[in-house]
Design a protein around this motif. Structure first.
Motif, short mmCIF file in Angstrom:
data_model
loop_
_atom_site.label_atom_id
_atom_site.label_comp_id
_atom_site.label_asym_id
_atom_site.label_seq_id
_atom_site.Cartn_x
_atom_site.Cartn_y
_atom_site.Cartn_z
N UNK A 20 48.35 32.98 26.83
CA UNK A 20 47.37 32.14 27.25
C UNK A 20 45.82 33.18 26.92
N UNK A 21 45.94 34.09 27.54
CA UNK A 21 44.79 35.11 27.55
C UNK A 21 44.26 35.43 26.11
N UNK A 22 45.10 35.28 25.23
CA UNK A 22 44.78 35.41 23.54
C UNK A 22 44.12 33.99 23.28
N UNK A 23 44.74 32.90 23.67
CA UNK A 23 44.33 31.78 23.26
C UNK A 23 43.19 31.22 23.95
N UNK A 24 42.96 31.36 25.11
CA UNK A 24 41.90 30.77 25.77
C UNK A 24 40.86 32.03 26.08
N UNK A 25 40.81 33.43 25.59
CA UNK A 25 39.95 34.32 25.75
C UNK A 25 39.68 34.58 27.03
N UNK A 26 40.66 34.97 27.97
CA UNK A 26 40.31 35.09 29.33
C UNK A 26 40.21 36.55 29.66
N UNK A 27 39.47 36.97 30.50
CA UNK A 27 39.54 38.58 30.97
C UNK A 27 40.12 38.63 32.22
N UNK A 28 41.16 39.31 32.08
CA UNK A 28 41.98 39.49 33.20
C UNK A 28 41.99 40.90 33.79
N UNK A 29 42.09 40.98 35.15
CA UNK A 29 42.08 42.05 35.92
C UNK A 29 43.44 42.17 36.57
N UNK A 30 44.44 42.92 36.40
CA UNK A 30 45.97 42.80 36.47
C UNK A 30 46.21 44.18 37.57
N UNK A 31 46.39 43.91 38.73
CA UNK A 31 46.81 45.00 39.58
C UNK A 31 48.21 44.99 39.90
N UNK A 32 48.86 46.20 39.82
CA UNK A 32 50.37 46.01 40.01
C UNK A 32 50.72 47.68 40.12
N UNK A 33 51.94 47.62 40.84
CA UNK A 33 52.61 49.08 40.86
C UNK A 33 53.59 49.05 39.73
N UNK A 34 54.05 47.82 39.11
CA UNK A 34 54.81 48.05 38.46
C UNK A 34 54.45 48.40 36.83
#
Lengths: 316, 181
Positions: free
Chosen positions: A186-200
Motif C-alpha cells: 500500500x505504501x508503494x501504491x498510494x505513496x504514503x509516508x510512514x513513521x513506524x515505531x517498534x521494538x521488533x
C-alpha cells in the motif's frame, strides 16, 4: 519569507516533515526532533522505553500539543491548517479515541465522515482485509485486533501520512507477516509516508528505508537504512585482541564486548577511514560481519545508558 | 464542518433510556408546575431551574462516555481527528439550548393551562420565573462547555470537572432563587 521556506521547502506531495519538535514534561523533555519522510517511504523510529517515541507519535497525530517546532503533513502546517493536515494523517496509536461500546462499522462511519477520502466501500474492504467483523463491538476486541481495527480505519481514508506506534507488538506471527506485506504494497501504491515505531527490529529491517534513533528525547541518529548498514559493521576475534582494542584508543569502536572465549565490537567505518589508529589495520585477522538493527541499537545505546547496579540502601 | 459535526452528534444522540427519562421528567415537571404554589416564587424558581438544568444534562450526556471504568468526554476523543474543536463545542449549544427552550416552553404551557383553569398568577411572577430559567440555563450551559474544554485531552478527570459541573448546577439554581427573591 517565501512559501517554499515556510513549509521547509516541501509542498503538497512532500510527505511528513518534522522540524525541531520540542515538548517539556516534568522529568522528561523532547528536544529538537527533526526528520523528513518522503512519500512512499517508511521510517523506523527506534529507542528504548521512555525515549519519547510515543510522545513524538502523539504530537504528530495532533493529540498532544508541542512546545516548539513545526510539522507539515503533505505540505499542510499542522498548527495553522490543523483539520486539513489531520485529514491526511492515519494512525495506529494505543488509546481510547474511538467509541468502545459501538461496533467497528459504527465507529468507522462516525469518524470517517471527517475524512474526505473515506468511503464505506473502502472501509468494508479494509475490515475484510484485516479479518475483522464489522458488527463486533470495539471493547470486545483483543489488543492485536484493536491495532488491526485502527490500521483498517487509517487505510480506509487513504492517508498521505501513516503513524504506526508498535502496530505489530500484539499481532500473531501469521497476520504480522500479512500486515507487513500489505503495508509495503500500500505504501508503494498510494505513496504514503510512514513513521513506524517498534521494538521488533526484524520488522524494521524488512520494511524501513530510514532509521531515526531517539535517546532521552533527542535524535541520536537519523539516516537511510542503506547508509546505516554501510557505515556500521561487527568485528569478532579472540579475547586478547578484544582486550587490546578496549584498552587502545580507537574512536571507531562504538562498543566492545569481551568474554572468555572471544570478543565482539561494532565499528563506525566512517571514523575508521578518517585517519589515525585503525582496528582493521592493526588487527587484520578479525572476522567482519554485517550488523543487524538490534545489535546496532544495543551498541549505540548501551554505552550511554549503562548504570551500575546499586542496592537501594547503598545508593548515594 | 458544522454539518459533519451535527451528523456526528446525531449518530450518538439522545435515545433509549435517556429519551424516555427526559419525556417522563418533563411530564412530571408539567404536572407540578400546574399545581405549584406560586406564592412561594423562590421555591418554584429553584425547582423549575433544577428541572431545566437536569433536562440540559440529559441532552448533553451523550458527549460524556464511561469506558472501562473511567469518564471521558467526546471532546477529548475528537482531538485525534480532523475536527474543529471550537466548532464542536459551539455545536453543543444546539442540544443544550433546545433542552432549555423546550423546558421553558413546557413552563409557559403550564401557565397557559393555569389561565384556562382560571388559576390566578401574576404577570410579574411569570416573567421573573422565565428570566430565572433563562439565566440558570445559559449559566449551566456555559459552565458545562468550560468544564468540557478544561477536561481537555485528559482521561479520568471526573472528580475535577465533575465538581465544576456540580458548581455550575448549584450556582445556576442559586441564581434563579436570587432573581425571584
Amino acid at each position: 519569507m517565501g512559501k517554499g521556506k515556510e513549509n521547509g521547502g516541501w509542498g503538497p506531495g512532500s510527505g511528513l516533515v518534522a522540524q525541531g519538535i520540542a515538548k517539556k514534561y516534568k522529568g522528561f523533555a523532547l528536544r529538537d526532533v527533526s526528520f523528513r519522510i518522503p512519500p512512499g517511504s517508511i521510517t523506523g523510529l527506534l529507542g528504548r522505553n521512555g525515549a519519547g517515541k510515543t510522545t513524538v507519535m502523539r504530537i504528530l497525530a495532533g493529540h498532544t500539543r508541542k512546545d516548539g517546532g513545526k510539522i507539515w503533513a503533505d505540505g499542510m502546517d499542522l498548527k495553522r491548517e490543523r483539520e486539513a493536515a489531520l485529514a491526511k494523517i492515519g494512525f495506529v496509536i494505543e488509546g481510547r479515541m474511538f467509541f468502545e461500546k459501538k461496533s467497528l462499522w459504527e465507529n468507522g462511519q462516525a469518524f470517517g465522515d471527517f475524512y474526505p477520502g473515506f468511503t464505506e466501500k473502502s472501509w468494508k474492504g479494509w475490515l475484510r482485509a484485516c479479518h475483522l467483523q464489522a458488527d463486533a463491538r470495539l471493547d470486545a476486541l483483543s489488543k492485536g485486533e484493536r491495532s488491526k481495527f485502527q490500521f483498517a480505519f487509517a487505510m480506509a481514508h487513504h492517508p498521505k501520512v501513516l503513524l504506526l506506534d508498535e502496530p505489530t507488538g500484539n499481532l500473531d506471527p501469521v497476520f504480522r507477516k500479512e500486515f507487513l506485506d500489505l503495508l509495503l504494497e500500500t505504501v508503494e501504491r498510494e505513496q504514503i509516508s510512514v513513521l513506524y515505531s517498534s521494538h521488533l527490529t526484524a520488522d524494521l529491517e524488512r520494511i524501513a528505508d530510514q532509521i531515526v534513533l531517539l535517546e532521552q528525547g533527542s535524535v541520536l541518529y537519523a539516516d537511510s537504512m542503506d547508509r546505516l548498514t554501510a557505515r556500521y559493521c561487527l568485528v569478532k576475534g579472540g579475547p586478547e585482541e578484544g582486550r587490546r582494542i578496549k584498552e587502545g584508543n580507537y574512536p571507531e569502536a562504538v562498543g566492545v564486548q569481551v568474554t572468555r572465549v572471544g570478543f565482539e565490537a561494532m565499528l563506525d567505518l566512517e571514523k575508521e577511514k578518517s585517519g589515525g589508529p585503525s582496528i582493521l589495520e592493526d588487527f587484520p585477522g578479525l572476522r567482519q560481519e554485517e550488523a543487524d538493527l538490534e545489535k546496532w541499537m544495543c551498541y549505540m545505546l548501551q554505552e550511554r545508558g549503562r548504570r551500575p547496579y546499586v542496592e537501594e540502601d547503598q545508593a548515594v | 464542518m458544522w454539518k459533519k459535526i451535527r451528523r456526528f452528534d446525531q449518530r450518538f444522540g439522545l435515545s433509549g433510556i435517556r429519551g424516555i427519562s427526559l419525556f417522563l421528567g418533563e411530564s412530571l415537571y408539567f404536572m407540578i408546575a400546574l399545581v405549584g404554589d406560586y406564592g412561594d416564587l423562590e421555591f418554584m424558581a429553584g425547582f423549575a431551574s433544577a428541572c431545566g438544568i437536569a433536562a440540559e444534562i440529559l441532552c448533553l450526556s451523550p458527549c460524556i462516555v464511561i469506558e472501562q471504568g473511567s469518564w471521558k468526554t467526546v471532546y477529548s476523543k475528537i482531538s485525534y481527528f480532523p475536527v474543529d474543536r471550537k466548532l464542536y463545542l459551539a455545536a453543543k449549544l444546539v442540544p443544550g439550548a433546545a433542552a432549555a427552550a423546550g423546558h421553558m416552553g413546557i413552563t409557559w404551557l403550564a401557565f397557559l393551562a393555569m389561565a384556562l383553569m382560571k388559576r390566578p398568577l401574576a404577570m410579574e411572577g411569570m416573567l421573573l420565573l422565565t428570566l430565572s430559567l433563562a439565566v440558570s440555563g445559559v449559566w449551566f450551559l456555559a459552565g458545562f462547555l468550560v468544564a468540557m474544554a478544561l477536561a481537555g485531552e485528559e482521561e479520568s478527570k471526573f472528580p475535577g470537572w465533575g465538581a465544576l459541573l456540580f458548581l455550575a448546577f448549584e450556582s445556576g439554581i442559586s441564581l434563579a432563587y436570587v432573581i425571584c427573591r
